[in-house]
Design a protein around this motif. Structure first.
Motif, PDB file in Angstrom:
ATOM      1  N   ALA A  69      -5.839   2.261  -7.999  1.00  0.00           N
ATOM      2  CA  ALA A  69      -5.075   2.965  -7.016  1.00  0.00           C
ATOM      3  C   ALA A  69      -4.636   4.381  -7.587  1.00  0.00           C
ATOM      4  N   LEU A  70      -4.607   4.589  -8.776  1.00  0.00           N
ATOM      5  CA  LEU A  70      -4.087   5.928  -9.398  1.00  0.00           C
ATOM      6  C   LEU A  70      -5.247   6.884  -9.040  1.00  0.00           C
TER       7      LEU A  70
ATOM      8  N   ARG B 283       2.335  12.006  -7.830  1.00  0.00           N
ATOM      9  CA  ARG B 283       1.468  10.941  -7.322  1.00  0.00           C
ATOM     10  C   ARG B 283       2.530   9.550  -7.435  1.00  0.00           C
ATOM     11  N   ILE B 284       2.396   8.700  -6.535  1.00  0.00           N
ATOM     12  CA  ILE B 284       3.157   7.398  -6.771  1.00  0.00           C
ATOM     13  C   ILE B 284       2.203   6.250  -6.232  1.00  0.00           C
ATOM     14  N   VAL B 285       2.352   5.009  -6.762  1.00  0.00           N
ATOM     15  CA  VAL B 285       1.338   3.972  -6.358  1.00  0.00           C
ATOM     16  C   VAL B 285       2.550   2.731  -6.099  1.00  0.00           C
ATOM     17  N   ALA B 286       2.832   2.226  -5.005  1.00  0.00           N
ATOM     18  CA  ALA B 286       4.043   1.352  -4.853  1.00  0.00           C
ATOM     19  C   ALA B 286       3.372  -0.106  -4.220  1.00  0.00           C
ATOM     20  N   GLN B 287       4.115  -0.912  -4.749  1.00  0.00           N
ATOM     21  CA  GLN B 287       3.972  -2.175  -4.393  1.00  0.00           C
ATOM     22  C   GLN B 287       4.516  -2.619  -2.870  1.00  0.00           C
TER      23      GLN B 287
ATOM     24  N   TYR C 284      -2.997   0.117   1.796  1.00  0.00           N
ATOM     25  CA  TYR C 284      -4.268  -0.768   1.461  1.00  0.00           C
ATOM     26  C   TYR C 284      -3.756  -2.302   1.283  1.00  0.00           C
ATOM     27  N   ASN C 285      -4.225  -3.192   2.172  1.00  0.00           N
ATOM     28  CA  ASN C 285      -4.169  -4.404   2.045  1.00  0.00           C
ATOM     29  C   ASN C 285      -4.873  -5.093   0.768  1.00  0.00           C
ATOM     30  N   VAL C 286      -4.223  -5.550  -0.176  1.00  0.00           N
ATOM     31  CA  VAL C 286      -4.684  -6.088  -1.389  1.00  0.00           C
ATOM     32  C   VAL C 286      -4.715  -7.627  -1.360  1.00  0.00           C
ATOM     33  N   VAL C 287      -5.864  -8.214  -1.107  1.00  0.00           N
ATOM     34  CA  VAL C 287      -5.712  -9.743  -0.790  1.00  0.00           C
ATOM     35  C   VAL C 287      -6.885 -10.217  -1.170  1.00  0.00           C
ATOM     36  N   ASP C 288      -7.020 -11.759  -1.437  1.00  0.00           N
ATOM     37  CA  ASP C 288      -8.124 -12.302  -1.584  1.00  0.00           C
ATOM     38  C   ASP C 288      -9.150 -12.348  -0.607  1.00  0.00           C
TER      39      ASP C 288
ATOM     40  N   ALA D 268       0.692   9.414  -1.988  1.00  0.00           N
ATOM     41  CA  ALA D 268       1.268   8.070  -2.164  1.00  0.00           C
ATOM     42  C   ALA D 268       0.394   6.912  -1.695  1.00  0.00           C
ATOM     43  N   VAL D 269       0.104   6.080  -2.659  1.00  0.00           N
ATOM     44  CA  VAL D 269      -0.620   4.859  -2.212  1.00  0.00           C
ATOM     45  C   VAL D 269       0.212   3.812  -2.215  1.00  0.00           C
ATOM     46  N   VAL D 270       0.204   2.953  -0.980  1.00  0.00           N
ATOM     47  CA  VAL D 270       0.847   1.728  -0.797  1.00  0.00           C
ATOM     48  C   VAL D 270      -0.025   0.463  -0.900  1.00  0.00           C
ATOM     49  N   LEU D 271       0.250  -0.391  -1.776  1.00  0.00           N
ATOM     50  CA  LEU D 271      -0.427  -1.590  -1.820  1.00  0.00           C
ATOM     51  C   LEU D 271       0.202  -2.703  -1.296  1.00  0.00           C
ATOM     52  N   ARG D 272      -0.433  -3.162  -0.177  1.00  0.00           N
ATOM     53  CA  ARG D 272       0.354  -4.230   0.485  1.00  0.00           C
ATOM     54  C   ARG D 272      -0.447  -5.558   0.008  1.00  0.00           C
ATOM     55  N   TYR D 273       0.263  -6.149  -0.968  1.00  0.00           N
ATOM     56  CA  TYR D 273      -0.135  -7.302  -1.580  1.00  0.00           C
ATOM     57  C   TYR D 273       0.100  -8.490  -0.822  1.00  0.00           C
TER      58      TYR D 273
END
Ligand SMILES: NC(=O)c1ccc[n+]([C@@H]2O[C@H](COP(=O)([O-])OP(=O)(O)OC[C@H]3O[C@@H](n4cnc5c(N)ncnc54)[C@H](OP(=O)(O)O)[C@@H]3O)[C@@H](O)[C@H]2O)c1
Length: 217
Positions: A205-206, A95-99, A213-217, A146-151
């Motif tokens: 996200a783990l 498993r990977i979580v990436a910015q 995933y978009n991660v935004v206000d 794999a989880v991608v966090l689109r900050y």
């Protein structure tokens, strides 16, 4: 869970490590200048660090934006991510979580959700930025989970928007220098996210299904 945080000393990493520990995880952090000095551009060093840490999951919070050098940041996204994923695969990490970022989407009339493709422009410098993002996202997807966090654009402690940061410094000039706007022709809309929320999302996200995933206000 035993978690290796790559980029543990960065604006997000500093918020993330204590949150992971508070959630009961065991954390090993790597970066060039932290307690475990590892240059992610050195494939052998990354492999040794990941093998030694033997993590259950890797959280990739690496950027190289401290010197506002886009080429350095792209190298970390392309080569650094490659080294991290190869090392994780060799160590049996699933498993990977990436910015990643939420402003690499193709242009459109409204807000972009995750179904919008990445921008196919060939206009520099945006084409190079999107290519780096694409490389990062496709490389991490080689691992089984794999989880991608689109900050969004980060604000909060340690960011360009904090007191003493680059944007705050630009706003401290005289009235003319304080104008940061563009023209109608180059107007665009971006979302922001506080670094604490960015770190919270990485902890959660783990347990998230693979995907972006978009991660935004
Ligand atoms: N979405 C966004 O808007 C966004 C995202 C990220 C950053 N930023 C902005 O960029 C500025 C700088 O960000 P930052 O403070 O997080 O620092 P940074 O210089 O971008 O570094 C982030 C992390 O990656 C590590 N790192 C960078 N290159 C590395 C390498 N070759 N090998 C191993 N580790 C490496 C850094 O540690 P070492 O330097 O110790 O190696 C740090 O832990 C901040 O103002 C932040 O707001 C914005």
């Amino acid at each position: 869970m035993r978690v290796l945080v790559a980029g543990a000393t960065g604006a997000v990493g500093r918020q993330l490590v204590p949150r992971l520990e508070a959630a009961g995880h065991e954390v090993v952090g790597i970066s060039r200048r932290g307690p475990r000095p590892v240059d992610v551009l050195d494939a052998g060093a990354v492999e040794r660090a990941v093998t030694e840490a033997a993590p259950d999951a890797v959280v990739h919070q690496l950027t190289d934006l401290g010197g506002a050098d886009g080429a350095a940041n792209n190298r970390v996204r392309v080569e650094g991510t490659r080294h991290l994923v190869d090392a994780a695969r060799a160590a049996g990490v699933r498993r990977i979580v990436a910015q990643s970022i939420s402003w690499a989407y193709a242009p459109g009339d409204g807000p972009a959700d995750e179904s919008v493709p990445l921008d196919a422009t060939d206009e520099p410098p945006r084409a190079r930025i999107v290519a780096g993002v694409r490389a990062l996202e496709t490389t991490v997807a080689e691992l089984p989970e794999a989880v991608v966090l689109r900050y969004g654009i980060l604000y909060g402690p340690g960011t360009w928007y904090a007191p003493g940061g680059a944007v705050a410094a630009a706003l401290a000039g005289d009235a003319e220098a304080r104008f940061l706007g563009g023209t109608a022709a180059d107007a665009s809309v971006s979302s922001f996210v506080h670094v604490a929320d960015a770190a919270d999302a990485a902890v959660r996200a783990l347990a998230w299904p693979s995907g972006a995933y978009n991660v935004v206000d």
